[in-house]
Design an enzyme around this catalytic site. Structure first.
Site, PDB file in Angstrom:
ATOM      1  N   HIS A   1      -7.582  -5.564  -0.515  1.00 38.51           N
ATOM      2  CA  HIS A   1      -6.498  -4.837   0.010  1.00 38.51           C
ATOM      3  C   HIS A   1      -5.847  -5.441   1.193  1.00 38.51           C
ATOM      4  CE1 HIS A   1      -4.176  -1.259  -0.543  1.00 38.51           C
ATOM      5  NE2 HIS A   1      -4.262  -1.016   0.996  1.00 38.51           N
TER       6      HIS A   1
ATOM      7  N   SER B   1       0.940  -1.152   0.064  1.00 39.75           N
ATOM      8  CA  SER B   1      -0.083   0.025  -0.026  1.00 39.75           C
ATOM      9  C   SER B   1       0.865   1.168   0.019  1.00 39.75           C
ATOM     10  CB  SER B   1      -1.125  -0.154   1.060  1.00 39.75           C
ATOM     11  OG  SER B   1      -2.128   0.445   0.773  1.00 39.75           O
TER      12      SER B   1
HETATM   13  C1  GTR Z   1      -5.454   4.343   1.752  1.00 39.81           C
HETATM   14  C2  GTR Z   1      -4.863   5.347   0.731  1.00 39.81           C
HETATM   15  C3  GTR Z   1      -4.015   4.390  -0.182  1.00 39.81           C
HETATM   16  C4  GTR Z   1      -2.980   3.559   0.178  1.00 39.81           C
HETATM   17  C5  GTR Z   1      -3.678   2.902   1.880  1.00 39.81           C
HETATM   18  C6  GTR Z   1      -2.872   2.373   2.647  1.00 39.81           C
HETATM   19  O1  GTR Z   1      -6.314   5.457   2.810  1.00 39.81           O
HETATM   20  O2  GTR Z   1      -5.865   5.953  -0.077  1.00 39.81           O
HETATM   21  O3  GTR Z   1      -3.394   5.251  -1.218  1.00 39.81           O
HETATM   22  O4  GTR Z   1      -1.987   3.838   0.420  1.00 39.81           O
HETATM   23  O5  GTR Z   1      -4.301   4.143   2.259  1.00 39.81           O
HETATM   24  O6  GTR Z   1      -1.626   2.698   2.765  1.00 39.81           O
HETATM   25  O7  GTR Z   1      -3.136   1.564   3.309  1.00 39.81           O
END
Ligand code: GTR
Length: 428
Positions: A409, A269
């Site tokens: 995710h 992420s």
């Molecule tokens: C989210 C963000 C993403 C990603 C994610 C993370 O809120 O929108 O770009 O980086 O966090 O790092 O878990």
């Protein structure tokens, strides 16, 4: 029998609808999640120099175009990290040769970085496989919640750095009870069994993830410089975390345990964005893995699919340099797009991993970045090996690796299986 089968089918269908509903609701509203809504865009060509010259050889790429693209990313996206060499000291504060049930040796190292009267401690946790000939290749990773969360090993030091208030934490302090809470994301045993060392550090040791005007963490370390006002091209937090990966690499280079030419970096992420940027600016990293890195990571910004430049700069104003805000809802004016970030990894192996349920990170846009970087890899005789996005759970392991797996995710065992196979293949 037929009725039973029909019943089963209907049940599966209802379950599918239900999970789709949950999944759609999990994505922030007002953003693009359908391919048919993607705007027309054209990507800057990584092989056309700023002066219009075409790159036709790897030497020309290495000597000219690569530097141009790197500088554009520094000035327009992540910011310039300080070049000043500052004092770095290493101390192995703990070592246990019988860790993880006897399969590994654990080391905990403090990397102390000092500038004038300020200093910063990065705590590096290392597990190395027992019964192996040294030096060994390694995965250097950066974690979200503290080293003590990657494994339930009770000897891991608990971070003293700022942590996010979540899951009941109220005072930004890490807790004993959170040992191992992120262990599902770190297949440490598999990494060790495959003959690699596993190293990790907490990103909050390097820069706490909130906007304080760049006073704390690695930015604060350089506050003593004469400069009083930050420039629009100065580094943000992603660049600071990437700088932290390089300081860990400084230690790794001093330790004969590691095969210095076979160090892979991996992040998830925002830390996947970090791994890609670290791989671009520090060519000592031999293999680069971006897990679900999305906007500002592997995904093409011009598609405006899922998270956009405007949204990321608004939610996280400290991640990028000030200049990046010029491209809020104005992506086509940016002289680079993220396929050019991938191209900066060339000719080293780079892996981009997406998840089917992670539309916010634009899986298709992550794949198209790999395609967009391929012409640069071709200069070196390498490629991705496919022209269409592979189906879910059908990984490709060319010099550019890619998979889209089922699920959300996250980092899963499946992801790690691929990273290990990929490293086995490319670290001959
Ligand atoms: C989210 C963000 C993403 C990603 C994610 C993370 O809120 O929108 O770009 O980086 O966090 O790092 O878990």
């Amino acid at each position: 029998m037929e009725n039973v089968l029909l019943g089963k089918k209907a049940l599966n269908f209802i379950l599918l609808l239900f999970s789709l509903l949950i999944f759609v609701n999990a994505q922030p509203k007002g953003y693009i999640y359908e391919e048919s809504k993607v705007v027309n865009y054209s990507l800057p060509d990584p092989l056309i120099c700023n002066d219009g010259k075409k790159v036709g050889s790897k030497n020309f790429w290495n000597e000219k175009r690569r530097n141009e693209i790197l500088q554009l990313f520094k000035d327009e996206v992540y910011g310039n990290s300080p070049q000043k060499l500052i004092r770095t000291e290493f101390e192995v504060i703990e070592k246990e040769t019988v860790a993880l049930g006897g399969n590994a040796t654990r080391r905990q190292v403090v990397i102390k970085v000092s500038n004038a009267n300020r200093s910063l401690d990065i705590n590096l946790l290392i597990y190395s496989p027992n019964g192996m000939k040294f030096p060994v290749p390694a995965f250097l990773t950066i974690n979200f919640h503290g080293n003590h969360t990657v494994s339930s090993d009770p000897e891991i030091k608990i971070t003293q750095s700022w942590v996010r208030n979540r899951n009941g934490i109220k005072n930004n302090r890490a807790r004993e009870m959170d040992r191992g809470i992120s262990s599902s994301r770190w297949s440490i045993n598999q990494v060790i069994e495959s003959g690699y060392a596993f190293a990790t550090f907490y990103y909050g040791d390097v820069d706490p993830d909130f906007h304080d005007g760049f006073k704390n963490g690695a930015h604060g370390l350089f506050e003593t410089e004469i400069r009083t006002k930050r420039k629009d091209t100065d580094w943000g937090s992603i660049a600071a975390w990437a700088w932290g990966l390089s300081r860990c690499m400084d230690y790794i280079h001093e330790d004969s345990l590691f095969d210095h030419k076979q160090i892979a970096i991996m992040g998830h992420s925002r830390l996947g964005k970090t791994a890609l940027w670290a791989g671009a600016i520090d060519e000592r990293f031999a293999l680069i893995i971006s897990n679900n890195s999305g906007c500002g990571g592997a995904a093409l910004s011009r598609r405006r699919f899922g998270e956009t430049v405007k949204r990321i700069n608004t939610s996280f104003p400290h991640w990028f340099c000030e200049n990046y805000k010029k491209y809020n809802a104005n992506e086509e004016k940016c002289p680079v797009d993220q396929h050019m970030l991938i191209s900066l990894a060339a000719p080293r192996p780079v892996y981009i991993a997406s998840a089917e349920g992670d539309l916010w990170a634009d899986p298709k846009g992550e794949f198209l970045s790999a395609i967009g970087a391929e012409p640069v890899y071709k200069l070196f005789g390498y490629g991705l090996g496919v022209t269409e996005q592979p189906s879910v759970n059908e990984p490709v392991h060319g010099r550019i690796g890619y998979h889209i797996r089922t699920g959300k995710h996250d980092v899963t065992e499946y992801d790690w299986e691929q990273y290990l196979k990929f490293a086995d293949k490319h670290f001959e």
